[in-house]
Design a protein around this motif. Structure first.
Motif, PDB file in Angstrom:
ATOM      1  N   PRO A   1      30.335  44.482  38.842  1.00 56.15           N
ATOM      2  CA  PRO A   1      30.242  45.937  38.715  1.00 56.15           C
ATOM      3  C   PRO A   1      30.630  46.381  37.323  1.00 56.15           C
ATOM      4  O   PRO A   1      31.519  45.829  36.697  1.00 56.15           O
ATOM      5  N   VAL A   2      29.941  47.387  36.802  1.00 57.29           N
ATOM      6  CA  VAL A   2      30.248  47.927  35.486  1.00 57.29           C
ATOM      7  C   VAL A   2      31.558  48.680  35.558  1.00 57.29           C
ATOM      8  O   VAL A   2      31.782  49.497  36.448  1.00 57.29           O
ATOM      9  N   GLU A   3      32.441  48.448  34.588  1.00 62.70           N
ATOM     10  CA  GLU A   3      33.793  48.983  34.646  1.00 62.70           C
ATOM     11  C   GLU A   3      33.822  50.503  34.721  1.00 62.70           C
ATOM     12  O   GLU A   3      34.628  51.084  35.406  1.00 62.70           O
TER      13      GLU A   3
ATOM     14  N   GLY B   1      38.693  42.819  30.472  1.00 65.99           N
ATOM     15  CA  GLY B   1      38.097  42.079  31.568  1.00 65.99           C
ATOM     16  C   GLY B   1      37.401  40.832  31.080  1.00 65.99           C
ATOM     17  O   GLY B   1      37.494  40.448  29.907  1.00 65.99           O
ATOM     18  N   ARG B   2      36.654  40.212  31.983  1.00 67.71           N
ATOM     19  CA  ARG B   2      35.986  38.966  31.627  1.00 67.71           C
ATOM     20  C   ARG B   2      34.967  39.192  30.515  1.00 67.71           C
ATOM     21  O   ARG B   2      34.844  38.363  29.604  1.00 67.71           O
TER      22      ARG B   2
ATOM     23  N   LEU C   1      24.146  51.162  28.558  1.00 64.65           N
ATOM     24  CA  LEU C   1      23.168  50.319  29.226  1.00 64.65           C
ATOM     25  C   LEU C   1      23.735  49.786  30.525  1.00 64.65           C
ATOM     26  O   LEU C   1      24.933  49.467  30.605  1.00 64.65           O
ATOM     27  N   PRO C   2      22.931  49.650  31.566  1.00 67.26           N
ATOM     28  CA  PRO C   2      23.444  49.259  32.884  1.00 67.26           C
ATOM     29  C   PRO C   2      23.660  47.764  33.066  1.00 67.26           C
ATOM     30  O   PRO C   2      23.984  47.328  34.158  1.00 67.26           O
ATOM     31  N   ASP C   3      23.478  46.979  32.023  1.00 64.31           N
ATOM     32  CA  ASP C   3      23.589  45.525  32.126  1.00 64.31           C
ATOM     33  C   ASP C   3      24.877  45.061  31.461  1.00 64.31           C
ATOM     34  O   ASP C   3      25.159  45.430  30.316  1.00 64.31           O
ATOM     35  N   GLN C   4      25.657  44.259  32.146  1.00 69.34           N
ATOM     36  CA  GLN C   4      26.904  43.753  31.581  1.00 69.34           C
ATOM     37  C   GLN C   4      26.672  42.890  30.347  1.00 69.34           C
ATOM     38  O   GLN C   4      27.555  42.729  29.515  1.00 69.34           O
ATOM     39  N   GLU C   5      25.471  42.331  30.223  1.00 69.47           N
ATOM     40  CA  GLU C   5      25.142  41.492  29.071  1.00 69.47           C
ATOM     41  C   GLU C   5      24.987  42.327  27.800  1.00 69.47           C
ATOM     42  O   GLU C   5      25.025  41.790  26.693  1.00 69.47           O
TER      43      GLU C   5
END
Length: 403
Positions: A12-14, A31-32, A154-158
């Motif tokens: 999940p996005v923080e 976080g990670r 952006l909705p991507d953790q990458e």
């Protein structure tokens, strides 16, 4: 019938999962994703320091040297000497100043980095090591903030890791490791922007004020923050924070007052820029024409001509970025880029625009967004930017002009 789990579980996005109190912090708990970004940062620091060490062995100042120079020697180049002299001796040592023959126009450099250098030198006796430490720590803060800005957009953790990768492999990334202002400015400006996205206006204004003491670009950041406030602030509580937006103006005002007390000139900073770096006002088309002639008119040695060509290319990249930001209605970022391009594009000729791309965080988040849609973009960027970055690094570290 049980529902099968997705093949690629997405963390999940923080900013969505965190409570409101956490979202308002400038730097929530790492976080990670943040640890991945820091690991990437450390790997690229190791790469640039290895390059600097090899440069010292392969390209010594004395071609007949039998001993390599000290590890920090390659980093003491160009603007570093101005920062060192200000930190060590002040702006006007021994009553010297613009009225002195051979004056170095050091008042053209804002006091933020020299003050930090002097403070760190109290603990780290070696000046160059103190400068490197400032940039190292500041760079870590900057990449964390950039990654979080990218993940907000952006909705991507990458997205965060990619934005940081594009920055750290950019052609002028060597200046993030040098004793220069870029890393320190980003360590203040990016958290300021992040705080503004979270409506934490006191933190945003305080950080922008500090950024204004490091680079004049901080004034453009302050303007972007003000526009962002106008476009996003809602409710009486938010509007009460408006006076905070005046705080960033304190830094240039105090510095201007200081220079006036010593020189009698309220515009001493600008006049030093004009004397030392030809930064008197010229129409944009005149600046382009002068730079084009230096780049392609065969009036400069090839090494210098290549640098002027890089200036032209960087200006074009900035103009494309500006158009894209306006089209996507990201007006505060467009204002920041537009003011930067105006300031850099209205001198006699272009100077230091490639270095300034390091400060264009919308460029790095935009490249991250593009690469997420088209994965080949990242591979192409790495293949082109990595050798260019190595070339610029060697040019700078060997004392050749790299702007």
């Amino acid at each position: 019938m049980p529902v099968s789990s997705p093949s690629r579980p997405v963390r999940p996005v923080e900013r969505i999962a965190a409570p409101a109190a956490v979202r308002r912090r400038v730097f929530p708990r790492p976080g990670r994703a943040d640890r991945d970004v820091l690991w990437l940062y450390l790997l690229t620091r190791l790469a640039i320091w290895t390059t600097a060490g090899c440069v010292g062995w392969l390209f010594p100042a004395d071609g007949q040297a039998r001993q390599p120079p000290s590890f920090l020697s390659p980093w003491r180049q160009w603007d570093w000497w101005h920062y060192l002299h200000i930190a060590r001796d002040g702006y006007f040592p021994g009553q010297a100043g613009p009225w002195t023959a051979g004056w170095d126009n050091r008042e053209a450099f804002l006091p933020g980095f020299p003050l930090a250098l002097r403070a760190v030198h109290a603990v780290v006796p070696h000046w160059a090591a103190a400068g490197a430490l400032i940039s190292f720590v500041a760079g870590a803060v900057a990449v964390l903030a950039l990654a979080r800005i990218a993940r907000l957009l952006l909705p991507d953790q990458e997205a965060g890791r990619r934005a940081v990768l594009f920055l750290l492999l950019s052609p002028c990334a060597v200046f993030l490791a040098a004793g220069y202002t870029e890393a320190l400015f980003l360590a203040l400006a990016l958290p300021a922007w992040l705080a503004a996205q979270r409506q934490n206006w006191p933190a945003a204004a305080a950080l922008a004020c500090l950024a204004c003491s490091v680079r004049v670009t901080g004034v453009f950041l302050a303007a972007a923050l003000a526009l962002h406030f106008v476009l996003t602030a809602r409710g009486r509580t938010a509007r009460r924070a408006a006076p905070w937006l005046l705080l960033p103006l304190l830094a240039p005002a105090v510095y201007g007052w200081y220079l006036h007390t010593r020189t009698g000139d309220w515009m001493a900073w600008k006049h030093a820029q004009e004397r030392g770096w030809y930064r008197d006002f010229h129409a944009p088309w005149e600046a382009w024409a002068h730079t084009w002639k230096a780049a392609f008119g065969e009036v400069q040695p090839t090494g210098y001509a290549l640098m002027w060509q890089a200036e032209l290319l960087a200006m074009l990249v900035g103009l494309v970025l500006l158009v894209l930001l306006v089209r996507r209605r990201r007006l505060p970022e467009a204002l920041y880029i537009g003011l930067t391009l105006w300031a850099l594009g209205t001198s006699y000729w272009y100077t230091s625009i490639p270095r300034s791309t390091l400060l264009w965080w919308p460029l790095w988040t935009g490249l991250a967004s593009w690469s997420l849609r088209r994965p080949a973009v990242q591979s192409a960027y790495v293949c082109v930017a990595a050798p260019l970055g190595t070339t610029v690094a060697i040019t700078f570290l060997t004392g050749r002009w790299a702007g």
